[in-house]
Design a protein around this motif. Structure first.
Motif, short mmCIF file in Angstrom:
data_model
loop_
_atom_site.label_atom_id
_atom_site.label_comp_id
_atom_site.label_asym_id
_atom_site.label_seq_id
_atom_site.Cartn_x
_atom_site.Cartn_y
_atom_site.Cartn_z
N ASP A 237 0.84 -1.19 0.00
CA ASP A 237 0.00 0.00 0.00
C ASP A 237 0.88 1.25 0.00
O ASP A 237 1.96 1.26 0.59
CB ASP A 237 -0.91 0.01 1.23
N ASN A 238 0.39 2.30 -0.65
CA ASN A 238 1.18 3.52 -0.74
C ASN A 238 0.26 4.72 -0.89
O ASN A 238 -0.77 4.65 -1.55
CB ASN A 238 2.13 3.44 -1.95
N ALA A 239 0.65 5.82 -0.24
CA ALA A 239 -0.02 7.11 -0.40
C ALA A 239 1.01 8.10 -0.92
O ALA A 239 2.20 7.99 -0.60
CB ALA A 239 -0.61 7.59 0.92
N ALA A 240 0.57 9.06 -1.71
CA ALA A 240 1.53 9.94 -2.37
C ALA A 240 0.91 11.29 -2.66
O ALA A 240 -0.31 11.43 -2.77
CB ALA A 240 2.03 9.31 -3.67
N ILE A 241 1.78 12.30 -2.80
CA ILE A 241 1.39 13.61 -3.33
C ILE A 241 1.56 13.53 -4.84
O ILE A 241 2.68 13.40 -5.34
CB ILE A 241 2.25 14.74 -2.74
N THR A 284 1.77 18.75 5.73
CA THR A 284 2.40 19.94 6.30
C THR A 284 3.13 20.72 5.21
O THR A 284 3.54 20.17 4.18
CB THR A 284 3.39 19.58 7.41
N MET A 285 3.32 22.00 5.47
CA MET A 285 4.05 22.90 4.57
C MET A 285 5.04 23.71 5.40
O MET A 285 4.68 24.27 6.44
CB MET A 285 3.08 23.83 3.85
N PHE A 326 6.59 20.24 1.06
CA PHE A 326 5.33 19.65 1.51
C PHE A 326 5.58 18.18 1.85
O PHE A 326 6.25 17.47 1.10
CB PHE A 326 4.27 19.76 0.41
N GLU A 327 5.02 17.74 2.98
CA GLU A 327 5.31 16.39 3.46
C GLU A 327 4.04 15.70 3.93
O GLU A 327 3.13 16.34 4.47
CB GLU A 327 6.33 16.42 4.59
N ASP A 338 6.25 10.92 -0.74
CA ASP A 338 5.63 11.55 0.42
C ASP A 338 6.10 12.99 0.59
O ASP A 338 5.67 13.68 1.52
CB ASP A 338 5.96 10.77 1.71
N VAL A 339 6.98 13.45 -0.29
CA VAL A 339 7.52 14.80 -0.24
C VAL A 339 7.36 15.45 -1.60
O VAL A 339 7.58 14.82 -2.64
CB VAL A 339 9.02 14.80 0.17
N ALA A 340 6.96 16.72 -1.62
CA ALA A 340 6.87 17.50 -2.85
C ALA A 340 7.43 18.89 -2.57
O ALA A 340 7.59 19.30 -1.41
CB ALA A 340 5.43 17.59 -3.36
N TYR A 341 7.72 19.61 -3.64
CA TYR A 341 8.42 20.89 -3.50
C TYR A 341 7.70 21.97 -4.31
O TYR A 341 7.06 21.69 -5.33
CB TYR A 341 9.87 20.76 -3.97
N GLY A 342 7.81 23.19 -3.82
CA GLY A 342 7.23 24.34 -4.51
C GLY A 342 8.06 25.58 -4.25
O GLY A 342 9.13 25.53 -3.63
N ARG A 343 7.55 26.70 -4.71
CA ARG A 343 8.25 27.97 -4.52
C ARG A 343 7.24 29.05 -4.20
O ARG A 343 6.16 29.10 -4.80
CB ARG A 343 9.03 28.33 -5.79
N VAL A 344 7.58 29.92 -3.25
CA VAL A 344 6.71 31.04 -2.91
C VAL A 344 6.69 31.99 -4.11
O VAL A 344 7.74 32.42 -4.58
CB VAL A 344 7.22 31.77 -1.65
#
Length: 681
Positions: A237-241, A284-285, A326-327, A338-344
């Motif tokens: 089983d797996n959950a993801a962004i 979380t962010m 983001f986690e 489980d981790v993603a990235y963005g920019r302000v």
């Protein structure tokens, strides 16, 4: 080519011998001959022949051979010789026959191969480590004289080891292979393997080791050579962004009239649950390199559900263009997704600079139309100011070209001039002087041109019509390509696309003040379309968000020099620069990439790269499609036989032991007879 002396069907033990070493068994004949030939003795005088009766009978016999007697030295030497011949034949055993003179082994190195797994002994490992162990076992199972090559299949194919017979080198090449944060594409690796093996003679075979979670399942169809697919890893089983987008918005605070106070950063995420059980997770962010949480939500994601999640926070001036992380917690068997990235974003208010030739201080600059600014500048400024999310600055051309610290994302409008390299971001040039302007030739004046068509498919002209618009005069424009024409009149083109690789540019060959267009709603809509396009480029860059495995393209000033690119782990990356675009050829890891440059407009930028792939994050079992021409076999690594075992060293050790015993037997000291006598003879 040495061939196996013994073969068996799948599931039965198989002994392999190379005939190149069995020629040594021919020496057994001369060895036996030495023991049956009579020894030629010399004549000696002795007092009595009683003790030498046997020797006398031997001399009296006329036959050259004597009867072969079972002697210990003969037995030891024959056994040593037979074992030495067997050792040179490289005896081996394995669980089943694995044929193929030339074998290509392809290791799936996509993101799903980083998922947790269990080894044969129950130890914790990953799918890629299981695949590497299977590859080592296959190398050990090759027939003597066979060769192999190793390929790694990430987003692109990479040759790990060229065709070789040296098993030590091939195993060493497998060790550094690791799973990458990319969608896998086995098609390129299979095509490369077929190309390498096609010209070779003998039996050829391709072995693909994968977990079966393929982003492009059709890659295994229609292979012209025999293909074996070995799957590793158990379903988990797996959950993801699987999606992330960060934008500037308004908090809508009632009673607060300060625009900056109502601005907020809005992060839109999609969390998917690919398991059979509900997942209770925290989303979380936080800012990169910071421990404080900017936003958090606890959500329950049902099996098979894709749940949208929105996180917000109020940015301070120092937060703009910073990286965001983001986690999901708690983590699961595949921590990568489980981790993603963005920019302000750089703020919700778009900076705009309106430069008019002949206005402001100093010399109007090269490429300016002589005389005062056109009357259309006031109309353009009014249309720009109608957008509440813009910050408009007016000035002369010299003010624009000499502006220190101009925001690189500024939307620049130039009226009555065409400088060769203006700073800022997206560009609108109105009523330029005759000559070349960004590849378009500004030609003769057209009196009262009649508009005939416009490119409604272009985002700058969408949702508007130019019916009923009348122009007093315009300049004829000749673009480099016919596709660049945006607005056409009966007399010729009067508006073109002058975009470059680093910015979107629009050229209007007329003074809007010399027309009734500003009195139409389409004019305000046209300016609003330009602002929205510039705002999107400011939020994401000229090429939009990056995905791992794809080239990273970042808009930088054309004057940038000493460009440097730093990866997520702090590693330096190769970067190329051309025409205001910096290109990082490979982004194998998810994370934040940093680019910095020097020059008149020195600066830096943070660019996020994410996996966000449903195909890689879905670790539930799926059939491996391998249909179409060619011989295909799909099996699980759990059902594979034990690895090939060579017994050469053990057999050689036994041969050496018999030689040592034979030497000891001949060199031993005879024991004295009882009574103090010594044996006769």
């Amino acid at each position: 080519m040495a061939a196996p002396l013994a073969q068996a069907s799948a599931g039965t033990p198989l002994a392999l011998l190379s005939p190149s070493g069995l020629w040594l068994l021919a020496l057994l004949g001369p060895l036996v001959l030495l023991y049956v030939l009579k020894i030629k003795r010399s004549r000696r005088r002795v007092p009595s022949t009683w003790l030498w009766a046997a020797a006398q009978r031997d001399l009296m016999a006329r036959a050259p051979f004597r009867r072969l007697l079972a002697q210990l030295p003969l037995l030891l030497q024959a056994l040593a010789l037979a074992l030495l011949a067997l050792a040179l034949a490289r005896p081996a055993s394995r669980g089943r026959d694995f044929t193929g003179d030339h074998v290509a082994i392809i290791l799936d190195a996509s993101a799903s191969m980083s998922a947790a797994a269990r080894g044969s002994s129950g130890e914790a490992t990953t799918r890629i480590e299981l695949a590497k162990q299977v590859a080592r076992d296959l190398l050990s199972g090759l027939a003597p004289g066979s060769d192999a090559l190793i390929l790694e299949a990430g987003r692109d194919a990479r040759l790990v080891a060229a065709l070789d017979r040296d098993l030590v080198r091939l195993r060493a090449a497998i060790d550094p292979v690791a799973a990458r944060d990319v969608e896998g594409d086995l098609g390129a690796a299979v095509a490369l393997a077929v190309d390498r093996l096609r010209q070779l003679g003998g039996a050829r075979r391709i072995v693909v080791i994968t977990d079966g979670n393929l982003a492009r399942p059709g890659a295994l169809r229609g292979v012209s050579l025999p293909l074996d697919v070995i799957t590793v890893g158990d379903p988990i089983d797996n959950a993801a962004i699987v999606r992330v987008d960060v934008r500037s918005g308004s908090a809508g605070s009632a009673g607060d009239e300060r625009p900056e106070a109502s601005e907020e950063v809005q992060a839109f995420l999609v969390v998917a649950n690919f398991g059979a059980q509900p997942r209770d997770v925290y989303v979380t962010m936080r800012q990169d390199s910071a421990l404080d949480v900017l936003g958090s939500r606890r959500v329950l994601v049902k099996p098979g559900e894709r749940l949208p999640v929105v996180l917000t926070f109020r940015p301070s001036p120092g937060d703009y263009r910073k990286g965001l992380v983001f986690e999901l917690s708690p983590r699961d068997a595949m921590p990568l997704d489980d981790v993603a990235y963005g920019r302000v974003p750089a703020g919700d208010r778009l900076p705009v600079f309106l430069a008019s030739a002949g206005a402001g201080r100093g010399d109007p600059g090269a490429g300016a139309r002589p005389g005062a600014a056109s009357g259309g500048a006031a109309w353009i400024e009014r249309a720009l100011a109608s957008d509440p999310m813009t910050s408009v600055t007016s000035g002369g051309l010299a003010d624009l070209l000499g502006a220190p610290g101009l925001d690189p994302d500024t939307f620049v409008v130039i009226d009555g001039a065409c400088p060769p390299d203006p700073p800022g971001g997206d560009l609108l040039i109105v009523n330029p002087p005759p000559g070349r302007c960004f590849g378009t030739v500004v030609g003769q004046a057209l009196e009262r041109p009649t508009l005939t068509s416009w490119d409604t498919a272009d985002p700058r002209l969408r949702f508007l019509t130019l019916d009923g618009v009348h122009l007093r005069a315009a300049s004829s424009l000749t673009p480099e390509a016919a596709a660049q024409a945006l607005i056409r009149a009966q007399e010729g083109t009067i508006a073109t696309d002058i975009s470059t690789s680093s910015r979107t540019g629009t050229l209007l060959g007329f003074d809007v003040g010399e027309s009734d267009w500003p009195l139409k709603a389409s004019f305000v809509l046209f300016v609003r379309n330009l602002l929205e396009q510039a705002r999107a480029h400011r939020a994401h860059g000229i090429t939009g968000p990056a995905r791992t495995g794809e080239p990273l393209r970042v808009s930088v000033p054309a004057t940038a020099r000493d460009l440097q690119a730093i990866g997520p782990a702090g590693e330096r990356l190769d970067v190329a620069q051309r025409a205001g675009v910096a290109v990082v050829a490979e982004t194998p890891r998810a994370g934040l990439y940093r680019l910095a440059w020097q020059g008149p407009q020195a600066g830096s930028v943070v660019v996020p790269a994410n996996l966000t792939s449903v195909a890689e994050s879905d670790l539930t079992p799926r059939p491996v499609l391998a249909e179409g021409g060619g011989e295909v076999a799909v099996s699980s690594a759990a059902g594979e036989p034990d690895a090939h075992t060579e017994w050469t060293w053990l057999v050689a050790l036994a041969a050496l032991a018999f030689v040592v015993v034979d030497v000891w037997y001949f060199t031993r000291v005879p024991r004295p007879l009882r009574g103090g006598g010594s044996p006769a003879g």
